[in-house]
Scaffold this motif. Structure first.
Motif, PDB file in Angstrom:
ATOM      1  N   UNK A 114       0.876  -1.167   0.000  1.00  0.00           N
ATOM      2  CA  UNK A 114       0.000   0.000   0.000  1.00  0.00           C
ATOM      3  C   UNK A 114       0.911   1.214   0.000  1.00  0.00           C
ATOM      4  N   UNK A 115       0.652   2.167  -0.912  1.00  0.00           N
ATOM      5  CA  UNK A 115       1.520   3.338  -1.005  1.00  0.00           C
ATOM      6  C   UNK A 115       0.773   4.587  -0.543  1.00  0.00           C
ATOM      7  N   UNK A 116       1.345   5.275   0.444  1.00  0.00           N
ATOM      8  CA  UNK A 116       0.803   6.560   0.890  1.00  0.00           C
ATOM      9  C   UNK A 116       1.564   7.647   0.162  1.00  0.00           C
ATOM     10  N   UNK A 117       0.821   8.513  -0.515  1.00  0.00           N
ATOM     11  CA  UNK A 117       1.459   9.519  -1.366  1.00  0.00           C
ATOM     12  C   UNK A 117       0.910  10.900  -1.035  1.00  0.00           C
ATOM     13  N   UNK A 118       1.805  11.864  -0.865  1.00  0.00           N
ATOM     14  CA  UNK A 118       1.379  13.262  -0.788  1.00  0.00           C
ATOM     15  C   UNK A 118       2.373  14.093  -1.578  1.00  0.00           C
ATOM     16  N   UNK A 119       2.037  15.358  -1.817  1.00  0.00           N
ATOM     17  CA  UNK A 119       2.964  16.244  -2.524  1.00  0.00           C
ATOM     18  C   UNK A 119       3.093  17.550  -1.740  1.00  0.00           C
ATOM     19  N   UNK A 120       4.188  18.226  -1.957  1.00  0.00           N
ATOM     20  CA  UNK A 120       4.368  19.543  -1.350  1.00  0.00           C
ATOM     21  C   UNK A 120       5.276  20.367  -2.255  1.00  0.00           C
ATOM     22  N   UNK A 121       5.241  21.689  -2.067  1.00  0.00           N
ATOM     23  CA  UNK A 121       6.097  22.535  -2.875  1.00  0.00           C
ATOM     24  C   UNK A 121       7.537  22.335  -2.428  1.00  0.00           C
ATOM     25  N   UNK A 122       8.434  22.330  -3.405  1.00  0.00           N
ATOM     26  CA  UNK A 122       9.852  22.171  -3.107  1.00  0.00           C
ATOM     27  C   UNK A 122      10.270  23.163  -2.025  1.00  0.00           C
ATOM     28  N   UNK A 123      10.982  22.669  -1.044  1.00  0.00           N
ATOM     29  CA  UNK A 123      11.454  23.555   0.022  1.00  0.00           C
ATOM     30  C   UNK A 123      10.506  23.639   1.208  1.00  0.00           C
ATOM     31  N   UNK A 124       9.269  23.186   1.031  1.00  0.00           N
ATOM     32  CA  UNK A 124       8.307  23.235   2.143  1.00  0.00           C
ATOM     33  C   UNK A 124       8.639  22.136   3.162  1.00  0.00           C
ATOM     34  N   UNK A 125       8.460  22.457   4.435  1.00  0.00           N
ATOM     35  CA  UNK A 125       8.769  21.493   5.493  1.00  0.00           C
ATOM     36  C   UNK A 125       7.545  20.646   5.837  1.00  0.00           C
ATOM     37  N   UNK A 126       6.388  21.220   5.606  1.00  0.00           N
ATOM     38  CA  UNK A 126       5.144  20.567   6.019  1.00  0.00           C
ATOM     39  C   UNK A 126       4.738  19.477   5.031  1.00  0.00           C
ATOM     40  N   UNK A 127       4.145  18.427   5.554  1.00  0.00           N
ATOM     41  CA  UNK A 127       3.616  17.393   4.669  1.00  0.00           C
ATOM     42  C   UNK A 127       2.263  17.803   4.112  1.00  0.00           C
ATOM     43  N   UNK A 168      -3.891   7.000   0.146  1.00  0.00           N
ATOM     44  CA  UNK A 168      -3.294   5.667   0.272  1.00  0.00           C
ATOM     45  C   UNK A 168      -3.791   4.801  -0.876  1.00  0.00           C
ATOM     46  N   UNK A 169      -2.861   4.314  -1.692  1.00  0.00           N
ATOM     47  CA  UNK A 169      -3.243   3.442  -2.814  1.00  0.00           C
ATOM     48  C   UNK A 169      -3.072   2.003  -2.356  1.00  0.00           C
ATOM     49  N   UNK A 170      -4.126   1.241  -2.446  1.00  0.00           N
ATOM     50  CA  UNK A 170      -4.164  -0.105  -1.886  1.00  0.00           C
ATOM     51  C   UNK A 170      -3.646  -1.168  -2.845  1.00  0.00           C
ATOM     52  N   UNK A 171      -3.036  -2.190  -2.272  1.00  0.00           N
ATOM     53  CA  UNK A 171      -2.810  -3.453  -2.980  1.00  0.00           C
ATOM     54  C   UNK A 171      -2.081  -3.377  -4.312  1.00  0.00           C
ATOM     55  N   UNK A 172      -0.904  -2.823  -4.289  1.00  0.00           N
ATOM     56  CA  UNK A 172      -0.090  -2.791  -5.499  1.00  0.00           C
ATOM     57  C   UNK A 172       0.730  -4.076  -5.507  1.00  0.00           C
ATOM     58  N   UNK A 173       0.564  -4.875  -6.565  1.00  0.00           N
ATOM     59  CA  UNK A 173       1.186  -6.193  -6.484  1.00  0.00           C
ATOM     60  C   UNK A 173       2.256  -6.460  -7.532  1.00  0.00           C
ATOM     61  N   UNK A 174       2.853  -5.382  -8.055  1.00  0.00           N
ATOM     62  CA  UNK A 174       4.069  -5.547  -8.854  1.00  0.00           C
ATOM     63  C   UNK A 174       4.844  -4.239  -8.747  1.00  0.00           C
ATOM     64  N   UNK A 175       6.140  -4.312  -9.044  1.00  0.00           N
ATOM     65  CA  UNK A 175       6.964  -3.104  -8.981  1.00  0.00           C
ATOM     66  C   UNK A 175       6.519  -2.106 -10.036  1.00  0.00           C
ATOM     67  N   UNK A 176       6.062  -2.645 -11.164  1.00  0.00           N
ATOM     68  CA  UNK A 176       5.595  -1.772 -12.227  1.00  0.00           C
ATOM     69  C   UNK A 176       4.347  -0.997 -11.789  1.00  0.00           C
ATOM     70  N   UNK A 177       3.386  -1.709 -11.193  1.00  0.00           N
ATOM     71  CA  UNK A 177       2.189  -1.027 -10.690  1.00  0.00           C
ATOM     72  C   UNK A 177       2.570   0.012  -9.645  1.00  0.00           C
ATOM     73  N   UNK A 178       3.478  -0.361  -8.774  1.00  0.00           N
ATOM     74  CA  UNK A 178       3.885   0.544  -7.694  1.00  0.00           C
ATOM     75  C   UNK A 178       4.401   1.866  -8.251  1.00  0.00           C
ATOM     76  N   UNK A 179       5.359   1.798  -9.182  1.00  0.00           N
ATOM     77  CA  UNK A 179       5.946   3.043  -9.682  1.00  0.00           C
ATOM     78  C   UNK A 179       4.940   3.826 -10.532  1.00  0.00           C
ATOM     79  N   UNK A 180       4.173   3.117 -11.325  1.00  0.00           N
ATOM     80  CA  UNK A 180       3.186   3.837 -12.151  1.00  0.00           C
ATOM     81  C   UNK A 180       2.138   4.503 -11.271  1.00  0.00           C
ATOM     82  N   UNK A 181       1.653   3.777 -10.272  1.00  0.00           N
ATOM     83  CA  UNK A 181       0.585   4.311  -9.421  1.00  0.00           C
ATOM     84  C   UNK A 181       1.068   5.532  -8.645  1.00  0.00           C
ATOM     85  N   UNK A 182       2.277   5.471  -8.109  1.00  0.00           N
ATOM     86  CA  UNK A 182       2.807   6.603  -7.345  1.00  0.00           C
ATOM     87  C   UNK A 182       2.994   7.809  -8.267  1.00  0.00           C
TER      88      UNK A 182
END
Ligand code: ADP
Ligand code: MG
Ligand code: ZN
Length: 491
Positions: free
Chosen positions: A213-226, A231-245
């Motif tokens: 399961x991959x938890x993903x967020x974004x922030x502006x470069x240089x920002x300290x805050x998250x 949360x993307x559930x059940x990624x079952x290959x490395x390819x899915x993982x990188x594409x999904x993120x």
């Protein structure tokens, strides 16, 4: 929604001015003989609902008994990840969902058996903190029939298989320390090697023994805050993982740049469409009503037992990389180091180390392992260290050309035959140097202009002559011998 307009290829680099933040939760099935709380076999691929009993079905009156082997393997994982291993307790995580016959999952909540570890990424040389690695039981498996891509939404009906219910899992939770899809891939690759090396899990993503399961967020470069995460559930290959993120982070940036906000959600990855879509939002999140499991006592592994378990852990990837690195002078980065990481990641390091011990050239062995053997890894069991060593020696003694050696190795992997036998059956007998010299003379005679230029110092024409000799010899001549003949004839 901006969903469909966002490219999902985004593995390399990221949008300028933005940074992504990723934390992974990896579920790993332990390689025990039996399930976590009952005597049912821990096996994969049986007829649905044949590997079940009153305990894993949660029938009234049944009681769980903790599987000692599962605890040992969980501790191996914790020690391999440099965690503190300590007293822990089980909790019931309550939810009404048909894949869990008991209506609760036994997990660890407040106090996990393994906490505060680290994992080092070998290529990006980065330390990722591990928050916890706790024990829990797997759920059954729902199969939604008809409708959209196996999802419950729009399905005609659903089937449930309880064979997986009660299989022991360890969930490894990273801190939000990863900053790209590539780092996430490297983290899972390294974690999988650690799990396999410590013999805690078979690490097979394709059979579901490793699910991310991959938890993903974004922030502006240089920002300290998250930023707010999804949360993307059940990624079952490395390819899915990188594409999904990659997709998810771009989706969030697009939302923010459009003046909207990211809503904390659980999302589903659709492999065919290459997009994530909302499953449920935080407001709809389950209230799990965790409470201590009354049928199980706290786990209190003694320090003696923990020390003993430490001695059962095999050679871990970091040590395996060091073992390979020691075969070369000074490689801490660069192409040879990359090959070392690949070899260890694919479990090919014993082959290379063994070949070197047998006197074969380690650099050539590493190259053949990470190219030819890696591309036919399924046949690795057919290749013994002895046969592989023999092949490498034939090549470094110029009894086989590089092209021939690659072909021979391919056949060896297919059939399990030995190097000399395969070489002979393919007619790859070493060309005598007098035969090679004849061929060199022939080529010189038929290309007088090129020879003239080569003789007057145009060194790059050596390649032309070697190529011609190779053609005449059908790839059997050794390039090194041809080159030295050319040079001696020039002067
Ligand atoms: P929960 O209990 O809801 O699962 P946790 O705090 O345990 O939440 O975090 C779960 C995962 O989410 C961890 O892997 C953590 O690293 C990751 N995570 C937490 N905050 C963020 C964030 N802002 N961005 C990306 N990942 C995050
Ligand atoms: Mg979680
Ligand atoms: Zn059972």
């Amino acid at each position: 929604m901006a969903d469909n307009s966002i490219p999902s290829d985004g593995v390399e680099g990221f949008l300028p001015g933005w940074e992504m933040v990723v934390g992974l939760e990896v579920h790993c099935e332990l390689k025990t003989k039996t399930k976590l709380f009952c005597g049912c076999a821990n096996s994969f691929g049986q007829e649905p609902n044949t590997n079940i009993c009153p305990v894993c079905l949660g029938l009234p009156g049944s009681l769980p008994v903790i599987n000692e082997q599962a605890v040992e393997l969980a501790i191996r994982i914790g020690l391999s990840l440099n965690c503190t291993v300590d007293k822990s307790i089980f909790h019931r995580k309550n939810y009404f969902y048909p894949d869990m016959p008991k209506d609760y999952q036994v997990s660890q909540y407040e106090k996990a058996i393994n906490e505060n570890g680290i994992l080092e990424l070998p290529l990006s040389k980065k330390t990722v903190r591990i928050e916890r690695a706790h024990i829990e039981e797997d759920t059954g498996k729902s199969v939604h029939v008809g409708g959209d891509g196996g999802r419950i939404h729009g399905a005609d009906h659903s089937l449930v298989d309880y064979n997986r219910a009660g299989i022991p899992l360890v969930e490894i939770v990273s801190a939000p320390d990863l900053r790209s899809a590539e780092e996430a891939r490297e983290y899972v690759t390294e974690l999988r090697s650690i799990l396999v090396a410590s013999a805690a899990s078979d690490g097979k993503m394709e059979e579901g023994s490793l699910r991310v399961d991959a938890n993903v967020s974004v922030r502006r470069q240089g920002s300290e805050e998250f930023g707010t995460r999804c949360e993307i559930k059940n990624l079952n290959s490395l390819r899915s993982l990188t594409r999904a993120i990659g997709y998810e982070a771009r989706r969030q940036v697009a939302l923010i740049e459009a003046g909207e906000r990211v809503v904390q959600q659980t999302r589903h990855w659709n492999e065919d469409q290459g997009i994530t879509s909302a499953m449920r939002s935080k407001e709809e999140a389950y209230d799990y009503r965790y409470f201590p499991e009354p049928d199980l006592v706290p786990l209190e592994p003694s320090t003696e037992w923990i020390s003993e378990i430490r001695t059962h852990i095999g050679l871990l990837p970091a040590a395996r990389r060091e073992r390979l690195t020691a075969l070369f002078s000074d490689v801490s980065s660069g192409p040879v180091y990359d090959q070392i990481v690949t070899a260890v990641g694919l479990g090919l390091d014993d082959l290379v180390v063994g070949a070197a011990e047998n006197g074969a050239d380690p650099r050539l062995a590493l190259a053949r392992a990470t190219n030819e053997v890696a591309s036919d890894i399924g046949n690795l069991p057919r290749l013994t260290i002895e046969k592989f060593s023999d092949l490498i020696k034939l090549e470094s003694q110029s009894k086989l050309s590089a092209t021939q050696a690659k072909t021979v190795l391919g056949k060896m992997l297919e059939s399990g035959a030995d190097a000399a036998g395969v070489a002979k059956s393919l007619g790859f007998e070493a060309l005598d140097s007098t035969v090679i010299e004849d061929l060199v003379d022939q080529v010189i005679g038929s290309s007088p202009k090129e020879w003239e230029r080569f003789s007057s110092g145009e060194d790059q024409l050596a390649g032309f002559f070697v190529g011609q000799v190779m053609k005449l010899s059908k790839g059997k001549a050794d390039g090194k011998i041809v080159t030295s003949l050319l040079r001696s004839k020039r002067s």
